[in-house]
Design a protein around this motif. Structure first.
Motif: not given
Length: 705
Positions: A291-308
C-alpha cells in the motif's frame, strides 16, 4: 481497515534435543535402518503400521519417521545428526522444527522484522488418532495441530485451518510450512530434488551453487490480482509436487489440498548457513499486498482481511523403493494419483498425433480519424485467408485448429458471452466456409481467448478485481523485446472470478492463470478455482497451458514448455510434465515456428512425445503497433510448405507411440543425446549435435530437411 504487516516467524523448535536420545550412533544418516524394536532408553515408538509402512515418533520432540517395512529405509522429519554439525543455533532450530508458522502484527507499521526464538517457545503434544497421530502446537498467541495418517501406500499430513486458534486480535497467521525438513539430506549424501518448474528440472544435492538464490516458486503462477507487474520472465510451475530422490529411494510430495496458494522452496547444502539439502511446501494462509502512502515513496504491507479461506491443507507423501529409482518412476506414481484420485480419465487414441494450428484473427490498432487518434479493429487473419492456408497445407489426416480473436469482442479486449464472427474478418458467411472445410476433413475447431484480461460487454472496471490494498488491478501491456511495461498501450482490467459464469468458454489461457478478487466479495484463489471447476465443461477444453486441477477437464493442451526457467540453482531439465501426461492427454510443445532453432525444437518435441504446433497469420504486414506485433515469425506465406513437410516426417513416429507411456528417458553427452523409451517398446533418439532423429535405431530426420 487495512491490516499492517510485520513479518514475524514463529519457529516450532526443539533446539534442546539431542538425537542420542533416539539412537546410540550420533552420526547416523537419514537412510540408515532402525529396527522395529527399540531399546528402552530410546523413547522412540511405533505409532501405527500396515503391511507396507511403519510410522515412528519421538513423543518428547514430535520428531517422526516413515519407514518402509521391507527395506527398512526411513524418511525422517528432521535430520538426525543436526546438532553434531557446526551450524548456527538458529539454523539448527529451523532444521529441527516440524512446523513453522509465520504471522503478522496488525498494530505495527514496520515490515520485514523477523523474530526467531533462541530457545523453545512452544509446547508440543503427540496423541494417537485412528491410523496415525496428532501433533498439537501451543506457542504465544497461536494454537494449531497437524494430523499424520498412515495409509496403505502413503503418509497423509493434514492441517485443519479451522482448528487454528489466533488468541490475539493483533496477530494473525499468514503462512505455514509443514514438515519442512522431511527427507533432509546432509552434504555427504547423493541425490536430487525434482521441482515442477516449466517441464520440470532437477536440483542436485551439494551442487556447490551456494551463491545462487534458493529455489522458490509459486505453484500455478503468481496471483496477478495482487502482483500484476512482471518482475522477470520465468516458466510456470503447473504441478503441485516435488520429489526427493536418493540411492534406491524416492519420496513424492503432493500438495493435494491448499495447492492454490503454495510455494515450493529448495535449498542445497551451503546455502543459508546449513549443511543440509531441503525441499518443502509453504502454504499461504492470508495474502499480502503493498500500500502506497502519501506521495507513493513510502510503502507498507497490508493483509488480506477476514478469516483464512484457502480450504484445508494436505500433503500426501508417497515413498518409492526401486533400484536406481529416477524421475520417470516418480512421474508414474503421480500419473497414477491423477487417474485414481483426481479423475484424470482420458486416453490418447492409437495412431493419433494431429497437427495443431493456431490462427490469430484481429487486433485493435491506433489510427488517425480527422486528425484524432482512435482505436480501430484490424484484420490479421481473415476467415478466407484461414481457408486458403488450410488448403495449402495439403492432405493432413488430423488437425486441431484454434482461432483467437475471431469475434469483435475478442479484438476489442472484451470477453465473449457468445460467439459471433467478426465482420472485420469476413463475417458469418466467410466463417461458415471455414467451418465447412473443417467439417469435411473431420478436423476440430476451438475458439480461444485471453479471457482473464477482458472487460466490457456490460462489465467494466467495477466488475474487475481489486487488490488487497483497495485499488483495482490493472495489467500493463509489455514491450516484448524488453519485457517491460509499455506505457503507450492501454492497461487491462482483470475480470473478477465472480463473473466467470458469463464467459462463453474457458478454452485458452484461463486454464493456466489463477487469481483472486479481494474487494467486496473476497474471492481467494481457492474460491476462484472452485468457480472455474463449476463452470467448465468436462473434457471439452482446449488449454493453452494447463494447471494440474484443470487436467481432468481438458481435451488438448498446447504450449507445454520444453525447458525450465533455468534458475542458477538448477542442474538439468527433464520433461516431467510430459512423462506424466503422455498417452493420457494429447499435448504439444511451444510453437515450432516461434523457436530460434527449428531443428532443436523438432528434435525435442519428438523425443518428449509432443505433437507439432504452429502459429499462423494471413500476413505480417498489419501486425505493427498491435498486441500481435511479436507474430512476425508466423506469416503463413513462409510456412505452409515447411509445416506440411515437417509434419509428414515427425507425425508417423508420434502416431506409433501415441497411446503409450514414457518408461525411460536418458540424457547423455551433456544433453546432446536424449533417448526416450515407450511402453509400446519403441525408442526415439534425438542427437542435437548431429541434428538427427532416430526411431527404433533408424534415422528418419536430418537437420533442416
Amino acid at each position: 481497515m487495512y491490516r499492517i504487516k510485520i513479518l514475524l516467524i514463529l519457529m516450532i523448535s526443539f533446539f534442546s534435543m539431542t538425537f542420542s536420545e533416539i539412537r546410540t550412533d550420533a552420526t547416523v544418516k537419514s537412510s540408515d535402518y532402525v529396527p522395529p524394536e527399540f531399546s528402552d532408553n530410546t523413547e522412540m515408538r511405533t505409532v501405527t503400521e500396515n503391511e507396507n509402512y511403519r510410522l515412528l515418533v519421538y513423543d518428547k520432540k514430535a520428531i517422526f519417521g516413515l519407514q518402509d517395512r521391507k527395506s527398512g529405509y526411513i524418511w525422517w522429519s528432521s535430520p538426525v545428526d543436526v546438532l553434531n554439525d557446526d551450524i548456527k543455533p538458529v539454523v539448527a532450530e529451523n532444521l529441527m522444527s516440524s512446523a513453522v508458522l509465520k504471522y503478522g502484527n496488525l498494530g505495527n507499521h514496520t515490515e520485514n522484522n523477523y523474530v526467531r526464538s533462541d530457545s523453545p517457545v512452544c509446547t508440543v503434544g503427540v496423541s494417537d488418532i485412528p491410523d496415525g497421530m496428532r501433533i498439537d502446537y501451543n506457542s504465544g498467541n497461536f494454537h494449531f495441530y497437524v494430523d499424520y495418517v498412515l495409509e496403505k501406500d502413503c503418509l497423509r499430513a493434514v492441517f485443519d485451518t479451522s482448528g487454528l486458534v489466533e488468541k490475539s486480535s493483533s496477530e494473525i497467521a499468514t503462512e505455514i510450512t509443514i514438515a519442512g525438513n522431511f527427507g533432509a539430506s546432509d552434504d555427504t549424501e547423493s541425490g536430487y530434488f525434482i521441482v515442477p518448474d516449466g517441464c520440470g528440472t532437477l536440483i542436485n544435492f551439494n551442487n556447490g551453487k551456494t551463491d545462487a538464490d534458493s529455489y522458490r516458486q509459486k505453484i500455478y503462477g503468481e496471483n496477478v490480482a495482487i502482483i500484476p507487474e512482471k518482475i522477470s520472465y520465468t516458466e510456470q510451475a503447473y504441478l503441485p509436487i516435488y520429489s526427493i530422490v536418493r540411492e534406491n529411494n524416492a519420496l513424492l510430495a503432493i500438495a493435494s489440498q491448499g495447492d492454490t496458494d503454495v510455494y515450493i522452496t529448495a535449498n542445497v547444502s551451503g546455502q543459508s548457513g546449513s549443511n543440509y539439502n531441503t525441499c518443502n511446501f509453504t502454504f499461504i494462509l492470508r495474502n499480502t499486498d503493498n500500500y502506497h502512502m502519501g506521495d507513493g515513496t513510502e510503502n507498507i504491507t497490508v493483509f488480506e482481511n477476514g478469516d483464512i479461506d484457502c480450504g484445508n491443507i494436505e500433503i500426501i507423501y508417497y515413498p518409492i523403493v526401486k533400484d536406481d529409482v529416477n524421475y520417470v518412476d516418480v512421474a508414474e506414481i503421480y500419473r497414477k494419483y491423477l487417474i485414481e484420485k483426481c479423475g484424470l480419465a482420458g486416453s490418447v487414441p492409437e495412431n493419433y498425433s494431429p497437427l495443431y494450428i493456431k490462427f490469430y484473427g484481429g487486433a485493435e490498432k491506433k489510427k488517425t480519424f480527422c486528425g484524432i487518434p482512435v482505436m480501430r479493429k484490424q484484420k490479421i487473419t481473415s476467415y478466407v485467408e484461414a481457408v486458403e492456408i488450410l488448403e495449402k497445407l495439403g492432405d493432413i489426416d488430423s488437425m486441431i485448429i484454434a482461432g483467437q480473436n475471431f469475434t469483435d469482442s475478442g479484438i476489442e479486449n472484451k470477453f465473449d458471452t457468445d460467439f459471433r464472427p467478426s465482420g472485420v474478418l469476413g463475417g458469418e458467411r466467410d466463417f461458415n466456409k471455414l467451418m465447412k472445410l473443417i467439417k469435411e476433413n473431420n478436423y476440430e475447431f476451438y475458439t480461444v481467448s485471453d479471457t482473464e484480461y477482458f472487460s466490457g460487454n456490460g462489465l467494466g472496471i467495477f466488475s474487475g478485481t481489486m487488490r488487497i490494498s483497495g485499488s483495482y488491478t490493472q495489467i500493463p501491456s509489455y514491450n516484448p523485446a524488453f519485457s517491460k511495461p509499455d506505457n503507450s498501450r492501454k492497461k487491462h482490467y482483470l475480470l473478477s472470478p465472480d463473473n466467470f459464469d458469463k464467459i462463453y468458454n474457458f478454452s485458452g489461457k484461463l486454464t493456466s492463470v489463477l487469481y483472486g478478487d479481494y474487494g467486496r466479495n473476497k474471492i481467494t484463489r481457492y474460491r476462484s478455482r472452485e468457480i472455474i471447476r463449476k463452470n467448465i465443461s468436462d473434457g471439452d477444453v482446449f488449454a493453452d497451458g494447463a494447471n494440474a486441477y484443470i487436467l481432468p477437464y481438458v481435451r488438448h493442451v498446447i504450449n507445454i514448455p520444453l525447458h525450465s526457467s533455468r534458475f542458477d540453482i538448477s542442474d538439468m531439465d527433464v520433461p516431467f510434465y510430459q512423462i506424466v501426461l503422455h498417452g493420457i492427454v494429447p499435448y504439444t510443445s511451444t510453437a515450432i515456428n516461434a523457436s530460434a532453432d527449428i531443428d532443436d525444437i523438432l528434435l525435442m518435441s519428438a523425443v518428449t512425445g509432443s505433437s507439432l504446433y504452429y502459429d499462423l497469420i494471413g500476413s505480417a504486414e498489419e501486425i505493427g503497433d498491435t498486441e500481435f506485433d511479436y507474430l512476425f515469425y508466423a506469416d503463413s506465406a513462409y510456412w505452409t510448405d515447411t509445416v506440411s513437410r515437417q509434419y509428414g516426417i515427425i507425425s508417423p513416429v508420434l502416431k506409433t507411440v501415441s497411446n503409450a507411456t514414457i518408461t525411460g528417458y536418458t540424457v547423455e553427452n551433456d544433453g546432446q543425446t536424449i533417448t526416450a523409451e515407450f511402453s509400446s517398446g519403441d525408442v526415439i533418439k534425438s542427437d542435437f549435435s548431429g541434428k538427427t532423429l532416430a526411431f527404433n535405431d533408424k534415422i528418419i530426420y536430418t537437420g533442416s530437411e
